[in-house]
Design a protein around this motif. Structure first.
Motif, PDB file in Angstrom:
ATOM      1  N   LYS A 557     114.314 -53.431 147.346  1.00  0.00           N
ATOM      2  CA  LYS A 557     115.524 -53.888 148.156  1.00  0.00           C
ATOM      3  C   LYS A 557     116.165 -53.785 149.030  1.00  0.00           C
ATOM      4  N   GLY A 565     114.175 -60.885 151.440  1.00  0.00           N
ATOM      5  CA  GLY A 565     113.574 -61.856 150.028  1.00  0.00           C
ATOM      6  C   GLY A 565     115.531 -62.437 150.215  1.00  0.00           C
ATOM      7  N   HIS A 566     116.219 -62.024 150.250  1.00  0.00           N
ATOM      8  CA  HIS A 566     117.342 -62.064 149.692  1.00  0.00           C
ATOM      9  C   HIS A 566     118.072 -63.114 150.442  1.00  0.00           C
ATOM     10  N   GLU A 569     116.878 -66.035 149.977  1.00  0.00           N
ATOM     11  CA  GLU A 569     116.526 -67.066 148.411  1.00  0.00           C
ATOM     12  C   GLU A 569     116.986 -68.690 148.579  1.00  0.00           C
ATOM     13  N   GLU A 573     115.517 -71.481 146.604  1.00  0.00           N
ATOM     14  CA  GLU A 573     116.349 -71.574 145.963  1.00  0.00           C
ATOM     15  C   GLU A 573     115.873 -73.273 144.869  1.00  0.00           C
ATOM     16  N   PHE A 577     112.292 -70.779 143.272  1.00  0.00           N
ATOM     17  CA  PHE A 577     112.004 -70.040 143.489  1.00  0.00           C
ATOM     18  C   PHE A 577     113.600 -68.495 143.761  1.00  0.00           C
ATOM     19  N   ASP A 578     113.075 -67.167 143.168  1.00  0.00           N
ATOM     20  CA  ASP A 578     114.170 -66.390 143.747  1.00  0.00           C
ATOM     21  C   ASP A 578     113.303 -65.302 144.458  1.00  0.00           C
ATOM     22  N   TRP A 579     114.698 -64.081 144.933  1.00  0.00           N
ATOM     23  CA  TRP A 579     114.185 -63.312 146.089  1.00  0.00           C
ATOM     24  C   TRP A 579     112.956 -62.516 146.048  1.00  0.00           C
ATOM     25  N   LYS A 580     112.226 -61.917 144.380  1.00  0.00           N
ATOM     26  CA  LYS A 580     111.228 -60.940 144.625  1.00  0.00           C
ATOM     27  C   LYS A 580     110.074 -62.264 145.125  1.00  0.00           C
ATOM     28  N   GLY A 582     110.362 -64.496 146.985  1.00  0.00           N
ATOM     29  CA  GLY A 582     110.870 -64.980 148.682  1.00  0.00           C
ATOM     30  C   GLY A 582     110.061 -63.813 149.286  1.00  0.00           C
ATOM     31  N   TRP A 625     116.242 -64.889 135.911  1.00  0.00           N
ATOM     32  CA  TRP A 625     117.560 -65.121 136.432  1.00  0.00           C
ATOM     33  C   TRP A 625     118.627 -64.036 136.129  1.00  0.00           C
ATOM     34  N   VAL A 631     112.538 -67.111 135.004  1.00  0.00           N
ATOM     35  CA  VAL A 631     111.741 -67.796 136.680  1.00  0.00           C
ATOM     36  C   VAL A 631     110.752 -68.485 136.542  1.00  0.00           C
TER      37      VAL A 631
END
Lengths: 695, 96
Positions: A557, A565-566, A569, A573, A577-580, A582, A625, A631
């Motif tokens: 992270k 990834g963040h 996002e 989105e 898709f979420d950051w993971k 990503g 989420w 997710v």
């Protein structure tokens, strides 16, 4: 293997030419044995073979691409012409030529021969496949042929080595000059057109005096290569314009030039060849009656292609498992030697895992090329193109595009290399650009983990969705090809002229060599790119380091790739898709199959997970989420798979496209259009699904 | 490009029909009478052995209806019907 590349004037360069299917490659292998190497043409990434001839250390044999005529109409033919004319940059014209002809197809093969003889180079004509002529019952008199052509003719059968010693002897006896050059007699009108061209060749110094007439006779015929590929030629734009202007005669002159050449050839053939009366269908006719039959032809075709597909998928399995085990052992050994720490992590997780990632696909690729070489050498490949041309034509493609498209289900890298057989450059580029849309084997693990995470339960549903992903890619490839052919690669429809050579038994040595030649660049070139990116990805996931004792998820992270990834996002989105996910997407841009391993790391279940791991599947299915929503809903799963169908997430593919197209223009275009479609399609699927209440 | 022997001027003593190559049935043969509406491509066809006056036979049609396979100058060549439309053939009198 030690081939002298010395440019000392003592080394005599002999160009090897011939029609496609004349057995030129067999002759080259017979003459040089293993004393050959692959080199690139100066300035372009088109390969050519250069070999030394045992016993003739002062000569080197250069294998030029097969061609029907020196009037160039494809990249291959242009290379042959320009090498002979001495029009390549930094490359003097050869000192002599060896022309291989198919004795069973004498007349058409002699067209090229007479063009080369007119260049005034010392030339040997190799009359190959004499066994076929004998088998047919025809009487061929080599001496008469030699007399008619005014050049030494050697009869060979490259398959069993017949005539190779004589050919070596003839090479040794080859004079340095031609006393009286061979010229086809033209009538006044045709000769006047040639003379006009000869004036241009002389005044612009396009050829040495001894070659002027021969060069003029070739370039007096209209050539259709002008698009590109001219980069390495030392002709200037003014030279080309002058040649074009001198060629302003009408088409009847071109017809006369070709017709009178064939008339002269016919007279020569009459003195040398006494054909036995035609006695009905040959072996090839009988086989073709079945293999290109309206019903059986299509069935055989489907079976052959399906069989190859299956063999590449499953047959390579044991070897791939073996490589996987070896890589694992190697990683374990490295771990025990280097212990813990950055160096060990770099070697094990970066270098070994990275190289292993590539090497694991080598059996599949080698297998695919083995089958392609078998089909090519047996003569079936031309029939496959014949049978499928209609489908390809509907998408604006050439029949020969079919094999690369099919190969691309295994891997786009060998598929793109296989497009070299397509003579038209626009068709070839179109095929290269759409081939990666076919779902390759690296997408399979991704599809499987997503399907088993969100659609577990019904085998039929799972298989159906998987099949749908393959169909989606294939149909889109044809649509994109049709669009490209009407826009970017718009131009006159390319000419589909395909020779259907007689069937023959594949020659093991040629087939294995071909397999190795095609597989080798994948190992060396794509391997280096993957390696570099694996190390980069590893470093991005490894740094900056968190405090000791932090678990792998927390490390990820706060690593660079986690931050990436963040950062992306918000962009992904709208696709659901979420950051993971990503992070998985971002790491997939080096190679798609990395997705599975990355998901394993992201969801904190170790990085040894593969597609059969139940825990990862469950982790994916239950991930939430921050606000508690799931997710990976079925809709997001489909959106994610659709993204993988279209997105250009493969460094090896981009590297090989750059190599095959000679620049970054087309790989960048490919990356943008594919990833653009991926984003758009996922967006439509997810937002459309939400609007329909499927979320 | 339109090359030589126009269909209208066939000698009266040898009644024969000139059709385009795509109209010929499998197994039928004839002699090439000329090319119509092809530019540089006609030269290529000639280089590949499709000479005006030369014998030509349609040997096969692909399972999906296109392309066709012809026999010319002793070898097998495949071309699309869109190209065959530009090749004029004088049918042989005795049909196989």
């Amino acid at each position: 293997m030690n081939v002298s590349t010395s440019t000392a004037s003592k080394v005599r360069t002999i160009a090897l030419l011939g029609n496609p299917n004349s057995g030129k490659t067999s002759i080259f292998n017979r003459l040089t044995g293993l004393r050959q190497k692959v080199a690139n043409y100066p300035g372009v990434t088109v390969e050519r073979h250069v070999g030394a001839i045992p016993g003739h250390d002062d000569t080197q044999l250069v294998d030029l691409p097969g061609c029907y005529s020196l009037v160039s109409r494809s990249l291959d033919e242009q290379l042959a012409r320009d090498t002979l004319f001495g029009w390549l940059r930094d490359e003097p014209s050869p000192d002599a030529a060896v022309v291989v002809i198919d004795a069973s197809n004498l007349e058409r093969n002699l067209f090229l021969v007479t063009q080369i003889l007119e260049l005034g180079l010392p030339t040997i004509v190799v009359c190959n496949m004499v066994d076929v002529v004998r088998g047919r019952g025809d009487a061929l008199e080599i001496d008469a042929l030699s007399k008619g052509l005014g050049a030494p003719v050697v009869a060979t059968n490259a398959l069993d080595g017949e005539g190779i010693d004589e050919l070596r002897a003839a090479l040794g006896a080859l004079p340095h000059d031609v006393a009286s050059p061979f010229h086809i007699p033209f009538d006044d009108v045709a000769q006047r057109a040639v003379d006009r061209m000869a004036d241009v060749v002389r005044s612009r110094d396009l050829a040495g005096e001894s070659m002027v007439e021969g060069v003029a006779r070739v370039i007096a015929l209209p050539s259709s290569v002008s698009d590109d590929g001219d980069v390495w030629i030392r002709l200037t734009a003014e030279d080309a314009a002058a040649v074009e202007a001198a060629r302003s005669h009408d088409d009847s002159v071109a017809a006369a030039l070709v017709g009178q050449r064939y008339a002269a050839i016919s007279r020569i053939v009459e003195t040398a060849l006494t054909p036995r009366a035609d006695d009905g269908p040959t072996f090839t006719d009988r086989v073709d009656r079945f293999l290109t039959h309206r019903v059986w032809g299509l069935m055989v075709f489907a079976l052959v292609m399906g069989g190859i597909f299956l063999a590449v998928f499953s047959g390579a399995g044991p070897m791939m498992d073996g490589i996987e085990t070896l890589v694992g052992l190697l990683a374990g050994a490295a771990r025990s030697i280097f212990g813990e720490g950055v160096l060990a992590d770099l070697i094990v997780d970066g270098v070994i895992a990275g190289v292993g990632n590539v090497v694991i696909f080598v059996p599949q690729i080698a297998m695919l090329f083995l089958f392609i070489a078998l089909l090519e050498d047996s003569g079936y490949m031309a029939r496959a193109a014949f049978v499928m041309d209609r489908v390809m034509a509907a998408a604006g493609l050439h029949g020969r595009s079919f094999i690369p498209m099919l190969s691309s289900f295994a891997c786009a890298v060998p598929a793109i290399m296989a497009t070299r057989t397509i003579d038209n450059r626009r068709d070839r580029l179109t095929t290269i650009l759409v081939a990666p849309l076919m779902s390759c084997s690296a997408r399979l693990p991704v599809y499987i983990i997503i399907i088993s995470a969100v659609f577990a339960g019904s085998v039929w549903l799972e298989t159906g969705i998987l099949f749908a992903m393959y169909v989606l890619g294939a149909v889109t490839a044809l649509i994109v090809a049709a669009i490209l052919k009407r826009t970017v690669f718009k131009g006159p429809p390319s000419m589909f002229l395909l020779e259907l050579p007689p069937y023959r038994r594949p020659r093991p040595l040629i087939v294995l060599r071909e397999m190795w030649e095609q597989t080798r660049p994948f190992i060396t070139q794509a391997g280096t790119v993957i390696l570099a990116f694996s190390v980069l990805l590893w470093a991005m996931a490894y740094y900056p380091r968190a405090a000791d004792g932090t678990d792998s998820t927390a490390q990820l992270k706060q690593s660079y790739i986690g931050k990436l990834g963040h950062a992306i996002e918000p962009v992904i989105e709208p696709l659901g898709f979420d950051w993971k996910i990503g992070v998985g997407l971002a790491s997939s841009f080096a190679a798609r199959e990395v997705f599975v391993a990355t998901m394993g790391v992201v969801y904190g279940v170790g990085d040894e997970e593969d597609e059969t791991s139940v825990p990862l599947r469950e982790q994916l299915a239950t991930a939430k989420w921050p606000d508690g929503r799931t997710v990976l809903t079925p809709l997001v799963g489909v959106s994610l798979m659709v993204f993988y169908v279209f997105a250009c997430q493969c460094m090896s593919t981009l590297a090989v496209v750059k190599r095959e197209t000679g620049g970054w223009r087309w790989p960048i275009f490919m990356f943008c259009y594919m990833t653009g479609i991926a984003y758009g399609a996922s967006f439509v699927v997810y937002q459309g699904g939400l609007a329909l209440g499927l979320g | 490009m339109t090359t030589t022997s126009s269909p209208a001027t066939s000698p009266a003593d040898a009644p024969s029909t000139v059709v385009t190559l795509n109209q010929i049935a499998v197994g039928d043969c004839g002699h090439i009478a000329g090319f119509d509406g092809l530019n540089g491509e006609a030269t290529r066809l000639m280089e590949m052995g499709l000479l005006v006056g030369g014998a030509i036979r349609v040997t096969r049609v692909a399972p999906l209806g296109d392309p066709i396979e012809i026999r010319v100058m002793g070898y097998r060549l495949s071309l699309r019907k869109s190209m065959a439309r530009h090749i004029l053939v004088r049918l042989a009198e005795s049909r196989a």
